[in-house]
Design an enzyme around this catalytic site. Structure first.
Site, PDB file in Angstrom:
ATOM      1  N   ARG A  27       0.836  -1.201   0.000  1.00 16.96           N
ATOM      2  CA  ARG A  27       0.000   0.000   0.000  1.00 16.96           C
ATOM      3  C   ARG A  27       0.869   1.248   0.000  1.00 16.96           C
ATOM      4  O   ARG A  27       1.865   1.320   0.729  1.00 16.96           O
ATOM      5  CB  ARG A  27      -0.914   0.014   1.234  1.00 16.96           C
ATOM      6  CG  ARG A  27      -1.971  -1.059   1.174  1.00 16.96           C
ATOM      7  CD  ARG A  27      -2.922  -0.961   2.365  1.00 16.96           C
ATOM      8  NE  ARG A  27      -3.699  -2.177   2.467  1.00 16.96           N
ATOM      9  CZ  ARG A  27      -4.809  -2.428   1.759  1.00 16.96           C
ATOM     10  NH1 ARG A  27      -5.285  -1.509   0.942  1.00 16.96           N
ATOM     11  NH2 ARG A  27      -5.447  -3.580   1.896  1.00 16.96           N
ATOM     12  N   ASP A  28       0.472   2.232  -0.813  1.00 15.70           N
ATOM     13  CA  ASP A  28       1.170   3.510  -0.801  1.00 15.70           C
ATOM     14  C   ASP A  28       0.961   4.170   0.556  1.00 15.70           C
ATOM     15  O   ASP A  28      -0.133   4.169   1.117  1.00 15.70           O
ATOM     16  CB  ASP A  28       0.636   4.414  -1.929  1.00 15.70           C
ATOM     17  CG  ASP A  28       1.580   5.573  -2.215  1.00 15.70           C
ATOM     18  OD1 ASP A  28       2.183   5.589  -3.302  1.00 15.70           O
ATOM     19  OD2 ASP A  28       1.728   6.456  -1.330  1.00 15.70           O
ATOM     20  N   ASN A  84       4.667   7.297 -13.160  1.00 11.03           N
ATOM     21  CA  ASN A  84       5.296   8.617 -13.262  1.00 11.03           C
ATOM     22  C   ASN A  84       6.715   8.416 -13.789  1.00 11.03           C
ATOM     23  O   ASN A  84       7.454   7.544 -13.303  1.00 11.03           O
ATOM     24  CB  ASN A  84       5.323   9.286 -11.884  1.00 11.03           C
ATOM     25  CG  ASN A  84       3.930   9.642 -11.402  1.00 11.03           C
ATOM     26  OD1 ASN A  84       3.050   9.964 -12.206  1.00 11.03           O
ATOM     27  ND2 ASN A  84       3.715   9.574 -10.100  1.00 11.03           N
ATOM     28  N   VAL A  93      10.625   8.392  -6.640  1.00 12.48           N
ATOM     29  CA  VAL A  93      11.445   7.211  -6.357  1.00 12.48           C
ATOM     30  C   VAL A  93      11.881   6.640  -7.704  1.00 12.48           C
ATOM     31  O   VAL A  93      11.032   6.237  -8.519  1.00 12.48           O
ATOM     32  CB  VAL A  93      10.654   6.162  -5.548  1.00 12.48           C
ATOM     33  CG1 VAL A  93      11.519   4.932  -5.299  1.00 12.48           C
ATOM     34  CG2 VAL A  93      10.160   6.755  -4.225  1.00 12.48           C
ATOM     35  N   HIS A  97       8.099   1.634 -10.673  1.00 17.05           N
ATOM     36  CA  HIS A  97       6.936   1.156  -9.917  1.00 17.05           C
ATOM     37  C   HIS A  97       5.669   1.620 -10.606  1.00 17.05           C
ATOM     38  O   HIS A  97       5.634   2.692 -11.210  1.00 17.05           O
ATOM     39  CB  HIS A  97       6.964   1.673  -8.476  1.00 17.05           C
ATOM     40  CG  HIS A  97       7.082   3.158  -8.367  1.00 17.05           C
ATOM     41  ND1 HIS A  97       8.281   3.819  -8.548  1.00 17.05           N
ATOM     42  CD2 HIS A  97       6.161   4.120  -8.135  1.00 17.05           C
ATOM     43  CE1 HIS A  97       8.096   5.117  -8.407  1.00 17.05           C
ATOM     44  NE2 HIS A  97       6.815   5.338  -8.160  1.00 17.05           N
TER      45      HIS A  97
HETATM   46  P1  AMP Z   1       6.410   8.421  -7.427  1.00 16.75           P
HETATM   47  O1  AMP Z   1       6.191   9.809  -6.869  1.00 16.75           O
HETATM   48  O2  AMP Z   1       5.621   8.093  -8.643  1.00 16.75           O
HETATM   49  O3  AMP Z   1       7.896   8.125  -7.555  1.00 16.75           O
HETATM   50  O4  AMP Z   1       5.817   7.437  -6.332  1.00 16.75           O
HETATM   51  C1  AMP Z   1       6.467   7.150  -5.138  1.00 16.75           C
HETATM   52  C2  AMP Z   1       5.391   6.738  -4.165  1.00 16.75           C
HETATM   53  O5  AMP Z   1       5.983   6.053  -3.099  1.00 16.75           O
HETATM   54  C3  AMP Z   1       4.601   7.914  -3.570  1.00 16.75           C
HETATM   55  O6  AMP Z   1       3.223   7.800  -3.928  1.00 16.75           O
HETATM   56  C4  AMP Z   1       4.835   7.762  -2.063  1.00 16.75           C
HETATM   57  O7  AMP Z   1       3.688   8.080  -1.310  1.00 16.75           O
HETATM   58  C5  AMP Z   1       5.234   6.309  -1.954  1.00 16.75           C
HETATM   59  N1  AMP Z   1       6.057   5.973  -0.814  1.00 16.75           N
HETATM   60  C6  AMP Z   1       7.174   6.617  -0.401  1.00 16.75           C
HETATM   61  N2  AMP Z   1       7.683   6.004   0.687  1.00 16.75           N
HETATM   62  C7  AMP Z   1       6.874   4.949   0.945  1.00 16.75           C
HETATM   63  C8  AMP Z   1       6.870   3.935   1.951  1.00 16.75           C
HETATM   64  N3  AMP Z   1       7.802   3.879   2.897  1.00 16.75           N
HETATM   65  N4  AMP Z   1       5.869   3.019   1.932  1.00 16.75           N
HETATM   66  C9  AMP Z   1       4.914   3.071   0.987  1.00 16.75           C
HETATM   67  N5  AMP Z   1       4.873   4.000   0.004  1.00 16.75           N
HETATM   68  C10 AMP Z   1       5.839   4.928  -0.001  1.00 16.75           C
END
Ligand code: AMP
Length: 113
Positions: A27-28, A84, A93, A97
């Site tokens: 889960r995000d 993204n 990140v 993903h």
């Molecule tokens: P992006 O911005 O497309 O690179 O997506 C990265 C996603 O990772 C974001 O939606 C964050 O909310 C999510 N995220 C960052 N750290 C964590 C974590 N520790 N556990 C779960 N989701 C995370």
């Protein structure tokens, strides 16, 4: 090491909903939909979906299949899949993903705030 690599290694906690030899899903931490899951290849070799698509299209197809299964398990089977790609597109990140959004999405929306 990306934050997702730390989750895969169980160095930081996550709410894991699926795991195979090649893929993990959890889960995000900051959900933007009733169901918001991240589907992540365990390899950190690819920063984004274009790199993955060129190098290992079968793994990309596996991610899509996992997304479909999770949308069926956690919602009605319909879902929005977001990759993204690049900081200016919201990527934070750089370990490829897929965001799986499901469960009562606003009709017609592309997911903007
Ligand atoms: P992006 O911005 O497309 O690179 O997506 C990265 C996603 O990772 C974001 O939606 C964050 O909310 C999510 N995220 C960052 N750290 C964590 C974590 N520790 N556990 C779960 N989701 C995370």
């Amino acid at each position: 090491m990306s934050i997702f690599t730390a989750i895969i290694a169980r160095e930081i906690p996550a709410d894991i909903v699926f795991e195979s030899d090649s893929i993990i899903a959890f889960r995000d931490i900051a959900p933007r939909a009733p169901i918001h899951l991240l589907v992540v290849p365990k390899t950190d070799a690819y920063a984004n979906v274009t790199e993955l698509a060129s190098a290992d299209p079968a793994l990309l197809a596996e991610m899509v299949s996992v997304a479909q299964d999770l949308a069926r398990e956690h919602a009605d089977g319909e879902f929005r899949l977001i990759f993204n790609t690049g900081a200016n597109a919201g990527q934070s990140v750089f370990h490829v993903h897929a965001h799986v959004l499901a469960g009562g999405l606003t009709e017609g929306s592309l997911g903007g705030e």
